[in-house]
Structure formats: C-alpha cells, structure tokens
Design a protein around this motif. Structure first.
Motif, PDB file in Angstrom:
ATOM      1  N   GLU A  26       0.825  -1.208   0.000  1.00 47.58           N
ATOM      2  CA  GLU A  26       0.000   0.000   0.000  1.00 47.58           C
ATOM      3  C   GLU A  26       0.861   1.260   0.000  1.00 47.58           C
ATOM      4  O   GLU A  26       0.538   2.248  -0.658  1.00 47.58           O
ATOM      5  N   LYS A  27       1.950   1.234   0.748  1.00 47.88           N
ATOM      6  CA  LYS A  27       2.804   2.414   0.883  1.00 47.88           C
ATOM      7  C   LYS A  27       3.698   2.629  -0.340  1.00 47.88           C
ATOM      8  O   LYS A  27       4.030   3.766  -0.681  1.00 47.88           O
ATOM      9  N   HIS A  28       4.106   1.530  -0.989  1.00 47.13           N
ATOM     10  CA  HIS A  28       5.008   1.605  -2.149  1.00 47.13           C
ATOM     11  C   HIS A  28       4.395   0.842  -3.321  1.00 47.13           C
ATOM     12  O   HIS A  28       4.940  -0.168  -3.771  1.00 47.13           O
ATOM     13  N   PRO A  29       3.241   1.315  -3.838  1.00 45.15           N
ATOM     14  CA  PRO A  29       2.507   0.540  -4.853  1.00 45.15           C
ATOM     15  C   PRO A  29       3.253   0.356  -6.177  1.00 45.15           C
ATOM     16  O   PRO A  29       2.995  -0.602  -6.888  1.00 45.15           O
ATOM     17  N   ASP A  30       4.154   1.239  -6.502  1.00 43.59           N
ATOM     18  CA  ASP A  30       4.851   1.159  -7.783  1.00 43.59           C
ATOM     19  C   ASP A  30       6.230   0.515  -7.677  1.00 43.59           C
ATOM     20  O   ASP A  30       6.978   0.493  -8.653  1.00 43.59           O
ATOM     21  N   THR A  31       6.562  -0.010  -6.507  1.00 41.98           N
ATOM     22  CA  THR A  31       7.871  -0.616  -6.293  1.00 41.98           C
ATOM     23  C   THR A  31       7.790  -2.122  -6.467  1.00 41.98           C
ATOM     24  O   THR A  31       6.912  -2.770  -5.898  1.00 41.98           O
ATOM     25  N   ASP A  32       8.696  -2.673  -7.270  1.00 37.70           N
ATOM     26  CA  ASP A  32       8.804  -4.124  -7.396  1.00 37.70           C
ATOM     27  C   ASP A  32       9.595  -4.607  -6.185  1.00 37.70           C
ATOM     28  O   ASP A  32      10.780  -4.293  -6.051  1.00 37.70           O
ATOM     29  N   PRO A  33       8.968  -5.360  -5.288  1.00 44.02           N
ATOM     30  CA  PRO A  33       9.638  -5.786  -4.056  1.00 44.02           C
ATOM     31  C   PRO A  33      10.928  -6.564  -4.293  1.00 44.02           C
ATOM     32  O   PRO A  33      11.826  -6.523  -3.464  1.00 44.02           O
ATOM     33  N   LEU A  34      11.016  -7.248  -5.419  1.00 47.38           N
ATOM     34  CA  LEU A  34      12.207  -8.049  -5.689  1.00 47.38           C
ATOM     35  C   LEU A  34      13.418  -7.194  -6.062  1.00 47.38           C
ATOM     36  O   LEU A  34      14.533  -7.704  -6.140  1.00 47.38           O
ATOM     37  N   THR A  35      13.206  -5.896  -6.279  1.00 49.12           N
ATOM     38  CA  THR A  35      14.319  -4.998  -6.595  1.00 49.12           C
ATOM     39  C   THR A  35      14.830  -4.255  -5.361  1.00 49.12           C
ATOM     40  O   THR A  35      15.792  -3.496  -5.456  1.00 49.12           O
ATOM     41  N   VAL A  36      14.184  -4.471  -4.216  1.00 48.09           N
ATOM     42  CA  VAL A  36      14.523  -3.738  -2.992  1.00 48.09           C
ATOM     43  C   VAL A  36      15.620  -4.478  -2.230  1.00 48.09           C
ATOM     44  O   VAL A  36      15.487  -5.667  -1.924  1.00 48.09           O
ATOM     45  N   ARG A  37      16.714  -3.772  -1.944  1.00 48.66           N
ATOM     46  CA  ARG A  37      17.796  -4.362  -1.145  1.00 48.66           C
ATOM     47  C   ARG A  37      17.315  -4.538   0.289  1.00 48.66           C
ATOM     48  O   ARG A  37      16.476  -3.787   0.776  1.00 48.66           O
ATOM     49  N   PHE A  38      17.886  -5.530   0.971  1.00 48.44           N
ATOM     50  CA  PHE A  38      17.469  -5.797   2.341  1.00 48.44           C
ATOM     51  C   PHE A  38      17.726  -4.604   3.260  1.00 48.44           C
ATOM     52  O   PHE A  38      16.974  -4.385   4.202  1.00 48.44           O
ATOM     53  N   THR A  39      18.762  -3.834   2.994  1.00 50.82           N
ATOM     54  CA  THR A  39      19.011  -2.657   3.836  1.00 50.82           C
ATOM     55  C   THR A  39      17.869  -1.649   3.698  1.00 50.82           C
ATOM     56  O   THR A  39      17.439  -1.054   4.690  1.00 50.82           O
ATOM     57  N   ASP A  40      17.376  -1.478   2.471  1.00 53.01           N
ATOM     58  CA  ASP A  40      16.248  -0.575   2.255  1.00 53.01           C
ATOM     59  C   ASP A  40      14.955  -1.174   2.800  1.00 53.01           C
ATOM     60  O   ASP A  40      14.133  -0.463   3.393  1.00 53.01           O
ATOM     61  N   LEU A  41      14.773  -2.484   2.631  1.00 55.30           N
ATOM     62  CA  LEU A  41      13.589  -3.150   3.154  1.00 55.30           C
ATOM     63  C   LEU A  41      13.519  -3.006   4.673  1.00 55.30           C
ATOM     64  O   LEU A  41      12.462  -2.702   5.236  1.00 55.30           O
ATOM     65  N   HIS A  42      14.645  -3.169   5.321  1.00 49.01           N
ATOM     66  CA  HIS A  42      14.713  -3.001   6.777  1.00 49.01           C
ATOM     67  C   HIS A  42      14.241  -1.601   7.157  1.00 49.01           C
ATOM     68  O   HIS A  42      13.433  -1.434   8.083  1.00 49.01           O
ATOM     69  N   ARG A  43      14.697  -0.617   6.444  1.00 46.98           N
ATOM     70  CA  ARG A  43      14.295   0.768   6.723  1.00 46.98           C
ATOM     71  C   ARG A  43      12.804   0.965   6.461  1.00 46.98           C
ATOM     72  O   ARG A  43      12.097   1.581   7.272  1.00 46.98           O
ATOM     73  N   TYR A  44      12.295   0.438   5.347  1.00 46.75           N
ATOM     74  CA  TYR A  44      10.861   0.571   5.040  1.00 46.75           C
ATOM     75  C   TYR A  44      10.011  -0.019   6.169  1.00 46.75           C
ATOM     76  O   TYR A  44       9.007   0.563   6.560  1.00 46.75           O
ATOM     77  N   VAL A  45      10.420  -1.186   6.661  1.00 45.63           N
ATOM     78  CA  VAL A  45       9.652  -1.852   7.711  1.00 45.63           C
ATOM     79  C   VAL A  45       9.688  -1.035   9.001  1.00 45.63           C
ATOM     80  O   VAL A  45       8.658  -0.772   9.620  1.00 45.63           O
ATOM     81  N   THR A  46      10.871  -0.615   9.400  1.00 44.81           N
ATOM     82  CA  THR A  46      10.986   0.101  10.677  1.00 44.81           C
ATOM     83  C   THR A  46      10.343   1.489  10.625  1.00 44.81           C
ATOM     84  O   THR A  46      10.039   2.050  11.666  1.00 44.81           O
ATOM     85  N   GLU A  47      10.119   2.009   9.432  1.00 40.20           N
ATOM     86  CA  GLU A  47       9.449   3.307   9.287  1.00 40.20           C
ATOM     87  C   GLU A  47       7.924   3.197   9.341  1.00 40.20           C
ATOM     88  O   GLU A  47       7.241   4.213   9.447  1.00 40.20           O
ATOM     89  N   LEU A  48       7.393   1.985   9.256  1.00 43.54           N
ATOM     90  CA  LEU A  48       5.936   1.818   9.338  1.00 43.54           C
ATOM     91  C   LEU A  48       5.459   2.199  10.742  1.00 43.54           C
ATOM     92  O   LEU A  48       6.003   1.712  11.732  1.00 43.54           O
ATOM     93  N   PRO A  49       4.425   3.028  10.845  1.00 42.82           N
ATOM     94  CA  PRO A  49       3.929   3.431  12.164  1.00 42.82           C
ATOM     95  C   PRO A  49       3.454   2.251  13.009  1.00 42.82           C
ATOM     96  O   PRO A  49       3.529   2.290  14.235  1.00 42.82           O
ATOM     97  N   GLU A  50       2.978   1.196  12.363  1.00 40.10           N
ATOM     98  CA  GLU A  50       2.450   0.028  13.074  1.00 40.10           C
ATOM     99  C   GLU A  50       3.557  -0.887  13.587  1.00 40.10           C
ATOM    100  O   GLU A  50       3.303  -1.773  14.398  1.00 40.10           O
ATOM    101  N   PHE A  51       4.769  -0.686  13.122  1.00 39.54           N
ATOM    102  CA  PHE A  51       5.873  -1.568  13.488  1.00 39.54           C
ATOM    103  C   PHE A  51       6.461  -1.143  14.827  1.00 39.54           C
ATOM    104  O   PHE A  51       6.892  -0.014  15.001  1.00 39.54           O
ATOM    105  N   LYS A  52       6.471  -2.078  15.780  1.00 44.13           N
ATOM    106  CA  LYS A  52       6.909  -1.742  17.139  1.00 44.13           C
ATOM    107  C   LYS A  52       8.022  -2.645  17.662  1.00 44.13           C
ATOM    108  O   LYS A  52       8.378  -2.564  18.825  1.00 44.13           O
ATOM    109  N   ASP A  53       8.580  -3.503  16.829  1.00 41.80           N
ATOM    110  CA  ASP A  53       9.597  -4.449  17.284  1.00 41.80           C
ATOM    111  C   ASP A  53      10.977  -3.786  17.314  1.00 41.80           C
ATOM    112  O   ASP A  53      11.178  -2.691  16.785  1.00 41.80           O
ATOM    113  N   ASP A  54      11.910  -4.470  17.918  1.00 40.84           N
ATOM    114  CA  ASP A  54      13.293  -4.006  17.990  1.00 40.84           C
ATOM    115  C   ASP A  54      13.934  -4.122  16.607  1.00 40.84           C
ATOM    116  O   ASP A  54      13.994  -5.220  16.050  1.00 40.84           O
ATOM    117  N   PRO A  55      14.398  -3.021  16.025  1.00 43.32           N
ATOM    118  CA  PRO A  55      15.017  -3.076  14.699  1.00 43.32           C
ATOM    119  C   PRO A  55      16.193  -4.055  14.620  1.00 43.32           C
ATOM    120  O   PRO A  55      16.467  -4.602  13.558  1.00 43.32           O
TER     121      PRO A  55
END
Length: 78
Positions: A26-55
């Motif tokens: 929903e947040k990145h509708p035009d992004t192909d997930p398979l092109t996202v590096r894990f470092t960027d994916l980690h950042r995308y996840v931790t930036e979600l307001p609903e995400f509350k776990d330890d990075p």
C-alpha cells in the motif's frame, strides 16, 4: 450486507510478514519488491507506524519472508 475488513495487529513485529507485506504494498505501490535491497527493506519496515519491534531483531530469513509476502501482495494487485 456483510462487510469483511482486514484486521491487522496494532503492533507489528518481524514475525508479521504477511501484514507487513500488505502495508508495504500500500505504501510503495509502484515498487517491485524483488528490486529492494534488504538494507532498504529493513528501513521501510521500521518506518511503518504500526511496526513496534526491535530493529536489531531482524535477520535475513525474516526480511526474505517480508519481501516474499510483499511480492505476493504486489502481484495480486497488478
């Protein structure tokens, strides 16, 4: 008429791959997930307001599960 809603936990953790995949789609509708590096994916996840776990609790397996859930959601939408 019956209305079905998607219920997501309020506080997401690294183990909530499917819910995180939906939010990332929903947040990145035009992004192909398979092109996202894990470092960027980690950042995308931790930036979600609903995400509350330890990075620091992420690992390659958890990130891969999130990426695959996002990819499946992305394919379903397109």
């Amino acid at each position: 008429m019956l209305v079905l809603e998607r219920h997501m936990p309020k506080d997401l953790t690294w183990d909530d791959a499917e819910d995180i995949g939906i939010l990332l789609s929903e947040k990145h509708p035009d992004t192909d997930p398979l092109t996202v590096r894990f470092t960027d994916l980690h950042r995308y996840v931790t930036e979600l307001p609903e995400f509350k776990d330890d990075p620091k609790k992420s690992n390659e397996g958890k990130l891969e599960a999130i990426q695959m859930a996002w990819h499946e959601e992305h394919d379903d939408r397109n």
